[in-house]
Design a protein around this motif. Sequence first.
Motif, PDB file in Angstrom:
ATOM      1  N   TYR A   1     -50.296  36.580 -63.976  1.00 17.07           N
ATOM      2  CA  TYR A   1     -49.957  37.977 -63.702  1.00 17.07           C
ATOM      3  C   TYR A   1     -48.441  38.180 -63.722  1.00 17.07           C
ATOM      4  CZ  TYR A   1     -48.884  42.017 -60.797  1.00 17.07           C
ATOM      5  OH  TYR A   1     -48.353  43.173 -60.313  1.00 17.07           O
ATOM      6  N   LEU A   2     -47.685  37.216 -63.209  1.00 16.31           N
ATOM      7  CA  LEU A   2     -46.227  37.341 -63.162  1.00 16.31           C
ATOM      8  C   LEU A   2     -45.609  37.413 -64.549  1.00 16.31           C
ATOM      9  CD1 LEU A   2     -45.216  34.920 -60.273  1.00 16.31           C
ATOM     10  CD2 LEU A   2     -45.175  37.423 -60.270  1.00 16.31           C
ATOM     11  N   ASP A   3     -46.270  36.823 -65.517  1.00 13.86           N
ATOM     12  CA  ASP A   3     -45.725  36.790 -66.872  1.00 13.86           C
ATOM     13  C   ASP A   3     -45.563  38.192 -67.461  1.00 13.86           C
ATOM     14  OD1 ASP A   3     -44.801  35.627 -69.266  1.00 13.86           O
ATOM     15  OD2 ASP A   3     -46.823  35.703 -70.112  1.00 13.86           O
ATOM     16  N   ASP A   4     -46.623  38.994 -67.416  1.00 13.28           N
ATOM     17  CA  ASP A   4     -46.535  40.329 -68.017  1.00 13.28           C
ATOM     18  C   ASP A   4     -47.285  41.414 -67.235  1.00 13.28           C
ATOM     19  OD1 ASP A   4     -49.109  39.579 -68.567  1.00 13.28           O
ATOM     20  OD2 ASP A   4     -49.006  39.928 -70.722  1.00 13.28           O
ATOM     21  N   GLY A   5     -47.683  41.129 -66.013  1.00  6.19           N
ATOM     22  CA  GLY A   5     -48.366  42.137 -65.201  1.00  6.19           C
ATOM     23  C   GLY A   5     -49.850  42.225 -65.442  1.00  6.19           C
ATOM     24  N   THR A   6     -50.377  41.308 -66.261  1.00  6.06           N
ATOM     25  CA  THR A   6     -51.819  41.259 -66.485  1.00  6.06           C
ATOM     26  C   THR A   6     -52.266  39.800 -66.458  1.00  6.06           C
ATOM     27  OG1 THR A   6     -51.643  41.118 -68.882  1.00  6.06           O
ATOM     28  CG2 THR A   6     -51.809  43.328 -67.933  1.00  6.06           C
TER      29      THR A   6
END
Length: 115
Positions: A24-29
């Motif tokens: 999730y931290l990578d791109d919000g998904t």
Amino acid sequence: MQREWRDAVATVPVLLTAALYVDYLDDGTAWWVHGSRAMAASALALGLAAFVLGAWTWTGAAKWLSAPLGAAALLLAVFTLVTGDGGTLAVLVGLIVALWLISTVRHLRTPAGRP
């Protein structure tokens, strides 16, 4: 060391929570997560699953340390669900991992035959 199978099974939802959060931290998904509220709901559900799978009796330090941390995690989950705040989401995931770690270490240190 007793009932270590419960700790092993409870590790699965905790690892899934951590993996989801890192993704999730990578791109919000992440897999089914598309926002901080969905991540908070997933963390809450997986954290509760880890609690149900891994907990059996609360004695001594577990009662005085884990109970307030668990209550704080629940309140943070509700707050994050309402506001969508990323900071409280990070603390929530950290608390879930900390609670799992405290529980697992306690169970590994408990002599056989004691709850």
